[in-house]
Design a protein around this motif. Structure first.
Motif, short mmCIF file in Angstrom:
data_model
loop_
_atom_site.label_atom_id
_atom_site.label_comp_id
_atom_site.label_asym_id
_atom_site.label_seq_id
_atom_site.Cartn_x
_atom_site.Cartn_y
_atom_site.Cartn_z
N SER B 8 7.44 2.08 -2.64
CA SER B 8 6.80 2.82 -1.57
C SER B 8 5.67 3.69 -2.07
O SER B 8 4.75 3.99 -1.37
N ARG B 9 5.76 4.14 -3.30
CA ARG B 9 4.78 5.09 -3.80
C ARG B 9 3.58 4.40 -4.44
O ARG B 9 2.56 5.04 -4.67
N LYS B 386 -1.60 15.26 1.62
CA LYS B 386 -0.69 16.39 1.70
C LYS B 386 -0.79 17.29 0.49
O LYS B 386 -0.47 18.46 0.54
N ASP B 458 -6.75 10.05 15.88
CA ASP B 458 -5.35 10.43 16.01
C ASP B 458 -4.58 9.79 14.86
O ASP B 458 -4.61 8.58 14.69
N ALA B 460 -1.65 9.19 14.62
CA ALA B 460 -0.62 8.25 15.10
C ALA B 460 -1.10 6.81 15.01
O ALA B 460 -0.28 5.90 14.88
N GLU B 463 -0.03 5.80 11.72
CA GLU B 463 1.43 5.76 11.64
C GLU B 463 1.99 4.56 12.38
O GLU B 463 2.97 3.95 11.96
N GLN B 466 1.77 1.80 10.16
CA GLN B 466 2.74 1.95 9.08
C GLN B 466 4.12 1.45 9.51
O GLN B 466 4.76 0.70 8.79
N LEU B 472 -0.44 0.73 2.53
CA LEU B 472 -1.61 1.62 2.58
C LEU B 472 -2.92 0.83 2.57
O LEU B 472 -3.82 1.08 3.36
#
Lengths: 359, 567
Positions: B8-9, B386, B458, B460, B463, B466, B472
């Motif tokens: 995942s990373r 983040k 947005d 979203a 997401e 995703q 990604l």
């Protein structure tokens, strides 16, 4: 279809806990609504389940797999969950069919098979023939349906709804509610449905998780939430229950006990094992009140009458405790007037369990 | 489960690493190399370079000149830009978008083209003045070859910059504040002086700082106007030293370029300090104020505005076109003398000139293309990332553009003077060193619109992709890039327009065979061939016009403020 379990999940941002020690078990094929006022942590809860946020502590399992926990976090794209977003999140640069078929394309599915699946999904939400439109050329309800189709075409193990009806008008809401209910019935998918609207939650969910300040206030069926709220927050939040101070006079017997409320004695429903105590609270509903009876009851002042069409909302202050204000509804014909004296009788109610009591 | 978590990373890590490498290569490395040259020339800590620089009287003269034209140009730009912004934004003037377009235009024209155009307008050989027989006799000194000439042109060039920032500030001014003041009995002028201008202080000061940095770093205008009068500022001093002494004087020029950097930074710091002294925050948001009715002054204000446009835009360009059409210096333009020979010469006959067109075009295209590709992932980390440290990225990408171009050029020279270690590749004296400097300097021009594009999308939408199972890189390609494309491409076009006739960086980095349009234009002018320089300028200005029109087609899909000339 899969079970979803949250074990003692906590999510902290900087120095505040958005989600605090929440444990929920959602059964296979269950429809769970997460209900709460804004800022209660319900959206964070959904983002934790989807994998957009990482848990601070605790564990989330989908099926038998730990997806969030101390070992790390499975990326959202690997979780096989579907989300219907509040604002639909349809990609404006793709047609309806491309939107719906996106996950199939990402999964490199055979093109013909994918096209058939997209057609089926469109049919399922009654949008046949609109595959070539752009999202901008659809109505609100149609967009909602596309979002639903997009989410179910990948046959996710778990579907999350993030306040899906918040942006629709009242009439459309009712019909979309029906649509969601039949979608759940047809597919049997496990659903977690975030909302701040109790009527929506009550109408759709098998069970409702009420959240307050990041904590799980109560997890129960709609009926139980209404009739047997576990604490004051749930009692006053669900259908605006009337909370009154009470002293418990007798121990529980056959699910009932005797209490004194505003100087009058009455029998209310309660949990097994309740014992006499002071400083308790009871919850009652407008329907439990008799206005101006002849027999026992308590007197007070009608402070305000707000007519709301078909019924009126009454503000009432008992004369024995002038700092207490009761709000309740009285259906037509409304007989009370502001400034008038009136007499109320409580017919029944529910004794709210003492804080910390185990169900 | 642990393998799924590790997977995942992966892509996120790859993206972060790639972005970090690009930033280090393009922003941090050249700056660190430059600083090393100052504090530790030859590898050991010493103050020799600094002392030598400080001891030279030429340094002090050029620093003084830099401050004089920097401050003078800034004052002129702030006065004119603010005045125009107030008139266009707060009054009921007509033809607003046309005025904005015309007034902002000089910003899109390279400084040396502006300089050339004005020189052609007022010089003794001016075909324009000759039209009326008003040209001074040949041999007369052009009045623009002077301090005030440089200040005037810097003010003309950067007035629009101030205008854009102040106008953006004025548009956010809530109308209640103005109306409350008028209800309190204040006339329009009192409102302007007591309410509007004080509230605009942060915008005006930010604009002043930006104009100051641009003025002290400007090379084209002092090169065209100052060198003939032997009036040197720091950028032109560096150019002359390097042109005369070659790599041997790199250490000395490194000191001078850091000096420019320090002066520029001092301007920005002064602005920071001044705007912290008071709280100017506007708390409410609201509609813009009703435009002030000019009434009987309206025709006069209109006439004044259009006169200004004629003086700062139309006449210089007109003079430039006229010069490009006469066969030689000092010849008057008549039906008999008019010719396109100059264009034929620069496009087809002169080797260096035609090479320059080729070089500049592909350098600009490459820089624009690269920046568009890189801006999307960098913007992703900056806008949506983040990690806190990622925000520092933004600062380090801004640096090569915020600092004067001379600074980056010297840093690139120091970095690539010797072959790149391990590979032995030699960038010095090739066109690639110019490309490197362009990539570093202009990246931020594509990054800024891309980031404001991200803020309008947005999250979203990503997401949703995703949860649909897209990793990604797939999301970048299928969702994010298509949504951001207009903003990123508009940024790319801005880069192309800026890089096409760029001079500051390439003047220091060019070598035979890697000439750019700006460099050849400059050498034509220095050699007295103004007609050829004018022909090249007209071509680049025409290309810029056409590109602006093309970019306008993207306007409906862009966040507001991306295209400076759009109202």
């Amino acid at each position: 279809m899969a079970r979803l379990s949250l074990d003692n999940v906590t999510k902290s941002f900087a120095n505040f806990d958005a989600v605090n020690d929440v444990s929920i078990d959602v059964g296979d094929g269950e429809f769970l609504a997460v209900l709460g006022p804004s800022g209660c942590g319900k959206t964070t809860l959904l983002r934790l389940v989807a994998g957009f946020e990482k848990v601070t502590s605790g564990e989330i399992r989908i099926g038998s797999e730990v997806v969030s926990g101390r070992g790390g976090s499975v990326a959202p794209e690997k979780r096989r969950v579907g989300i219907v977003f509040q604002n639909y999140a349809l990609w404006p640069h793709m047609t309806v069919a491309e939107n719906i078929g996106y996950s199939l394309k990402v999964a490199k599915l055979n093109k013909a098979v994918a096209r058939q699946k997209v057609e089926d999904a469109l049919a399922l939400v009654n949008l046949q023939g609109l595959g070539d439109r752009r999202p901008a050329n659809l109505s609100g309800g149609q967009r909602q349906r596309v979002a639903l189709a997009r989410c179910l075409v990948a046959a996710p193990s778990l579907v999350l709804f993030d306040e899906p009806l918040a942006n629709l008008d009242v009439h459309l809401r009712a019909s979309m509610e029906d649509e969601f209910a039949s979608f759940h019935k047809r597919t049997g998918t496990t659903i977690v449905y975030i909302t701040h609207d109790q009527a929506e939650a009550m109408a759709l969910a098998d069970r409702i998780a009420v959240m307050d300040g990041g904590r799980l206030a109560q997890l129960a069926t709609p009926r139980e939430l209404y009739h047997e709220p576990a604490n004051e927050m749930v009692a006053s939040f669900i259908s605006q229950g009337i909370l009154l101070p009470a002293d418990v006079l007798s121990a529980e017997q056959a699910g009932q006990c005797k209490v004194r409320v505003l100087g009058a004695e009455l029998v209310v429903r309660c949990r097994p094992g309740e014992r006499p105590r002071t400083g308790a609270k009871i919850c009652c509903r407008s329907a439990d009140l008799d206005v101006s009876p002849d027999g026992p009851g308590f007197d007070g002042l009608v402070k305000r009458v707000i007519y709301q069409g078909g019924s009126a909302r009454i503000e009432f202050t008992p004369s024995t405790s002038p700092d207490l204000t009761l709000h309740f509804e009285q259906p037509d014909p409304v007989v009370l007037e502001s400034g008038a004296q009136a007499r109320l009788r409580i017919r029944s109610g529910w004794l709210i369990p003492a804080a910390g009591a185990v169900a | 489960m642990s393998t799924r978590i590790r997977e995942s990373r992966g892509q996120e890590m790859a993206l972060t690493t790639a972005v970090a490498i690009v930033i280090v290569l393009l922003s941090l490395l050249p700056m660190l190399r430059l600083i090393k040259e100052i504090v530790a020339p030859g590898g050991t800590l010493s103050t020799v370079a600094i002392k030598a620089g400080l001891a030279s009287p030429a340094t002090w003269v050029a620093t003084w000149h830099t401050l004089v034209v920097g401050i003078g140009g800034t004052l002129l730009a702030v006065l004119s830009g603010t005045l125009v912004a107030v008139l266009i934004t707060l009054t009921d003037i007509r033809g607003r978008s046309a005025l904005v377009l015309c007034y902002v235009m000089p910003l899109m024209i390279a400084p040396q083209v502006t300089a050339l155009a004005w020189l052609q307008l007022f010089g003794p050989a001016s075909p324009f003045l000759k039209l009326f027989g008003a040209a001074p006799p040949l041999g007369t000194k052009n009045p623009l070859y002077s301090t005030s000439g440089i200040i005037l042109l810097l003010g003309v060039q950067y007035g629009p910059l101030v205008f854009l920032l102040v106008r953006a500030g004025l548009r956010k001014l809530p109308r209640e504040l103005v109306e409350a003041s008028r209800a309190g009995g204040a006339g329009w002028f009192t409102v302007l002086v007591t309410i509007v201008l004080p509230l605009m202080t942060p915008s005006i000061m930010a604009a002043a700082a930006l104009a100051f940095v641009s003025c002290v770093g400007n090379f084209g205008i002092p090169a065209f106007l100052g060198i003939p009068a032997n009036y040197l500022v720091l950028p032109t001093l560096i150019y002359q030293r390097l042109a005369g002494g070659g790599p041997a004087v790199l250490g000395e020029t490194a000191f001078l370029s850091v000096l420019i950097g320090v002066i520029a930074m001092a301007g920005i710091l002064a602005q920071e300090v001044m705007s912290r002294r008071r709280d100017y925050r506007i708390s409410s948001t609201s509609l813009a104020a009703e435009p002030y009715e000019l009434g009987r002054w309206r025709p006069a204000v209109h006439a004044g505005m259009w006169l200004l446009i004629v003086v700062v835009l139309v006449l210089p360009l007109f003079g430039l076109v006229l010069t490009s059409l006469v066969p030689g210096y000092g010849i008057a333009l008549t039906a008999k003398t008019v010719t396109l020979d100059n264009y034929r010469f620069v496009l087809f006959e002169h080797d260096a000139a035609s090479r320059a067109f080729f070089n500049s075009f592909w350098l600009s295209i490459a820089a624009a293309f690269f920046a568009v590709l890189v801006a999307v992932p960098i913007g992703y980390l900056i806008a949506w990332g983040k990690q806190r440290w990622v925000r520092l990225l933004n600062l380090s990408v801004e640096l090569p553009y915020a600092l004067p171009g001379v600074v980056l050029a010297i840093a690139s020279l120091l970095l690539f003077l010797r072959p790149i270690p391990l590979t032995g590749i030699q960038l010095y004296n090739t066109v690639w060193i110019i490309l490197y400097a362009y990539l570093a300097r202009f990246l931020v021009l594509a990054l800024r619109p891309t980031i404001s594009g991200y803020h309008q999308i947005d999250r979203a939408l990503e997401e949703a992709a995703q949860v649909a199972g897209a990793g990604l890189f797939t999301r970048m390609r299928t969702i994010i890039f298509p949504l951001l494309a207009p903003a990123a491409i508009a940024g790319g076009l801005l880069i192309f327009m800026t890089a096409l006739s760029e001079l500051t960086v390439s003047a220091l980095l060019w070598s035979s065979g890697s000439e750019t349009i700006g460099v050849v234009m400059f050498s034509f002018e220095q050699g007295g061939d103004s007609n050829y320089a004018a022909a090249m300028s007209v071509i680049t200005v025409a290309v810029t016009f056409v590109l602006m029109l093309v970019t306008n087609l993207l306007a409906p899909y862009l966040p507001s403020g991306v295209l400076p000339w759009r109202d």
